[in-house]
Design a protein around this motif. Structure first.
Motif, PDB file in Angstrom:
ATOM      1  N   GLU A  91      73.462 -44.281  17.757  1.00 43.02           N
ATOM      2  CA  GLU A  91      72.518 -43.306  17.694  1.00 43.02           C
ATOM      3  C   GLU A  91      73.286 -41.990  17.370  1.00 43.02           C
ATOM      4  N   ASP A 113      70.013 -32.670  21.080  1.00 40.93           N
ATOM      5  CA  ASP A 113      68.428 -32.334  21.216  1.00 40.93           C
ATOM      6  C   ASP A 113      67.566 -33.448  21.299  1.00 40.93           C
ATOM      7  N   LEU A 114      66.455 -33.245  21.661  1.00 40.99           N
ATOM      8  CA  LEU A 114      65.449 -34.307  22.160  1.00 40.99           C
ATOM      9  C   LEU A 114      65.195 -34.998  21.212  1.00 40.99           C
ATOM     10  N   ASP A 115      65.444 -34.984  19.851  1.00 50.00           N
ATOM     11  CA  ASP A 115      65.164 -36.025  18.940  1.00 50.00           C
ATOM     12  C   ASP A 115      66.378 -37.145  19.169  1.00 50.00           C
ATOM     13  N   GLY A 116      67.443 -36.941  19.636  1.00 53.33           N
ATOM     14  CA  GLY A 116      68.429 -37.593  19.926  1.00 53.33           C
ATOM     15  C   GLY A 116      67.909 -38.770  20.975  1.00 53.33           C
ATOM     16  N   ARG A 118      64.738 -39.278  22.031  1.00 55.42           N
ATOM     17  CA  ARG A 118      63.870 -40.196  21.240  1.00 55.42           C
ATOM     18  C   ARG A 118      64.153 -41.289  20.637  1.00 55.42           C
ATOM     19  N   ALA A 119      65.273 -41.090  19.890  1.00 63.69           N
ATOM     20  CA  ALA A 119      65.636 -42.271  18.918  1.00 63.69           C
ATOM     21  C   ALA A 119      66.435 -43.312  19.821  1.00 63.69           C
ATOM     22  N   SER A 122      63.450 -45.023  21.741  1.00 65.26           N
ATOM     23  CA  SER A 122      62.843 -45.926  20.572  1.00 65.26           C
ATOM     24  C   SER A 122      63.560 -47.215  20.236  1.00 65.26           C
ATOM     25  N   LEU A 211      58.693 -31.196  26.143  1.00 61.57           N
ATOM     26  CA  LEU A 211      58.852 -31.155  24.602  1.00 61.57           C
ATOM     27  C   LEU A 211      58.094 -30.316  24.025  1.00 61.57           C
ATOM     28  N   SER A 214      60.347 -27.201  23.529  1.00 62.65           N
ATOM     29  CA  SER A 214      61.130 -27.506  22.546  1.00 62.65           C
ATOM     30  C   SER A 214      60.844 -27.324  21.088  1.00 62.65           C
ATOM     31  N   ASN A 215      59.456 -27.821  20.857  1.00 67.80           N
ATOM     32  CA  ASN A 215      58.913 -27.761  19.444  1.00 67.80           C
ATOM     33  C   ASN A 215      58.719 -26.357  19.300  1.00 67.80           C
ATOM     34  N   SER A 218      61.697 -24.486  18.270  1.00 63.89           N
ATOM     35  CA  SER A 218      62.370 -25.073  16.985  1.00 63.89           C
ATOM     36  C   SER A 218      61.475 -24.186  15.883  1.00 63.89           C
TER      37      SER A 218
END
Length: 231
Positions: A91, A113-116, A118-119, A122, A211, A214-215, A218
């Motif tokens: 990832e 970042d948090l997307d990493g 989350r990935a 998941s 979270l 973070s949003n 962004s």
């Protein structure tokens, strides 16, 4: 640039030979992995056991160094078997530290970042149950001299703060844990399920707030543009 440091907790991880070996010894630390296969096409994991039983072999792992304080084992395994660390690295994130206690994996991960994060979570949950985010810290922006932050403690109720602070002070979040849930619940004068319920609620609220922050950050960055664009 901001960054995220997370501790992922994976109970009974699939395809992790080190976790399997940890059930027959004490806590495992200092896990390292080779990336160059040997003549038989295998890579090797090395890990350290300082406490508990330290036999000459642990399953397929063999002791390669021993003294009165520790034993270091080497464990051969097939390359690309899809273990937790390999999934994380696929990832695009970095495995910073790996420790194992009685079959449960504690992996410190660095992500942009948090997307990493989350990935990663998941992907791991697609393959197995028992994947949790144990700790989550975010570094401040380069122009912010503040410390690492998670969220505003005022988001918690008085009881949630008390539970969280007591658990922290008694070493519940240390590795290995200095106090069990039962011991902390007794200190608080509540039943163990009540303690774990309050603790879970506090951790969930902290994560939700992080979270949300973070949003918001962004969105603000998108509206303002980069520092160079604002000059």
């Amino acid at each position: 640039m901001e960054g995220i440091r997370a501790e992922l907790v994976v109970e009974d991880p699939h395809r992790c030979d080190v976790a399997a070996a940890s059930r027959d010894c004490g806590p495992v630390s200092s896990v390292s992995r080779s990336v160059v296969p040997d003549a038989e096409g295998r890579v090797h994991d090395e890990f350290t056991v300082r406490e508990g039983d330290r036999p000459a072999t642990l399953g397929d792992a063999t002791a390669i160094f021993r003294d009165d304080r520790r034993t270091i084992y080497r464990l051969p395994r097939p390359q690309g078997k899809g273990c937790v660390c390999e999934c994380i690295e696929r990832e695009g994130c970095t495995v910073r530290d790996v420790q194992v206690v009685d079959g449960t994996l504690f992996v410190t991960v660095l992500a942009r970042d948090l997307d990493g994060i989350r990935a990663i979570v998941s992907t791991l949950r697609e393959a197995q149950d028992g994947v949790k985010v144990g700790k989550l810290l975010r570094a401040p922006p380069e122009d912010d001299e503040g410390r690492l932050w998670v969220t505003d403690p005022e988001d918690l109720t008085t009881r949630q703060r008390e539970v969280l602070e007591t658990a922290y002070e008694m070493g519940y979040f240390e590795y290995p844990r200095n106090a069990s849930a039962e011991v902390i619940a007794d200190e608080l004068g509540v039943a163990t399920p009540t303690f774990t319920e309050h603790l879970a609620a506090a951790q969930r609220k902290l994560l939700e707030r992080l979270l949300e922050n973070s949003n918001c950050r962004s969105d603000a960055t998108s509206r303002q543009g980069s520092p160079k664009e604002r000059q």
